[in-house]
Design an enzyme around this catalytic site. Structure first.
Site, mmCIF file in Angstrom:
data_model
loop_
_atom_site.group_PDB
_atom_site.id
_atom_site.type_symbol
_atom_site.label_atom_id
_atom_site.label_comp_id
_atom_site.label_asym_id
_atom_site.label_seq_id
_atom_site.Cartn_x
_atom_site.Cartn_y
_atom_site.Cartn_z
ATOM 1 C CB CYS A 56 -0.753 11.640 4.217
ATOM 2 S SG CYS A 56 -0.711 10.384 5.500
ATOM 3 C CG HIS A 105 10.775 3.010 11.037
ATOM 4 N ND1 HIS A 105 11.004 4.295 11.464
ATOM 5 C CD2 HIS A 105 10.124 3.114 9.858
ATOM 6 C CE1 HIS A 105 10.498 5.152 10.563
ATOM 7 N NE2 HIS A 105 9.959 4.451 9.579
ATOM 8 C CG HIS A 164 8.643 9.954 10.531
ATOM 9 N ND1 HIS A 164 8.786 9.058 9.490
ATOM 10 C CD2 HIS A 164 9.902 10.204 10.995
ATOM 11 C CE1 HIS A 164 10.079 8.797 9.318
ATOM 12 N NE2 HIS A 164 10.775 9.480 10.226
ATOM 13 C CG ASP A 213 0.149 17.627 9.698
ATOM 14 O OD1 ASP A 213 0.010 16.567 10.355
ATOM 15 O OD2 ASP A 213 0.682 17.653 8.589
ATOM 16 N NE ARG A 229 -0.129 14.241 8.915
ATOM 17 C CZ ARG A 229 0.923 14.076 8.081
ATOM 18 N NH1 ARG A 229 1.114 12.924 7.468
ATOM 19 N NH2 ARG A 229 1.775 15.067 7.884
ATOM 20 C CB CYS A 264 2.331 9.709 9.270
ATOM 21 S SG CYS A 264 2.394 9.377 7.532
#
Ligand code: FE
Length: 132
Positions: A66, A103, A106, A110, A118, A120
């Protein structure tokens, strides 16, 4: 557990510089395949770029394709906070550093085994420290 880290926006801006400040403190997202760690495979620990807390391990890192560094889990469950993010017309789960509220990215459902998750995460939210 470590004490909470609190700094003013001005202090974070000074410490982090504009790019990291935008991502870590303003919930920005780096462009995929541009960060330092999406294609990084050294053994070690990924720490919070803001407060230095160890957040993710290379042992839980996997190639998600990704364009962001992806992990099946944090280094310990209590290192991160997860909260619903309704921005941009999507329902997502935001991941933040528990110690400093940075932050991070997310989490999606999946991912591969063993967790099916995951995480990410923006490379800009992390600082890698290799195993010696
Ligand atoms: Fe932090």
């Amino acid at each position: 557990m470590n004490e909470k880290i609190r700094r003013s926006d001005e202090e974070w801006k000074q410490q982090l510089g504009p790019e990291r400040y935008e991502i870590c403190r303003r919930k920005g997202t780096e462009h995929p395949f541009t960060g330092r760690y999406w294609n990084h495979h050294e053994p070690g620990v990924y720490k919070c770029a803001c407060c230095g807390e160890p957040l993710f391990s290379s042992e839980d890192k996997f190639d998600s394709g990704c364009g962001w560094p992806s992990y099946t889990q944090p280094i310990a469950a209590d290192k991160v906070v997860e909260q619903t993010d309704l921005s941009y017309g999507m329902v997502r789960t935001e991941v933040l550093c528990r110690r400093c509220d940075a932050h991070l990215g997310h989490v999606f459902d999946d991912g591969p085994r063993p967790t099916g998750l995951r995480y990410c995460i923006n490379s800009a939210s992390l600082e890698f420290e290799g195993t010696r």
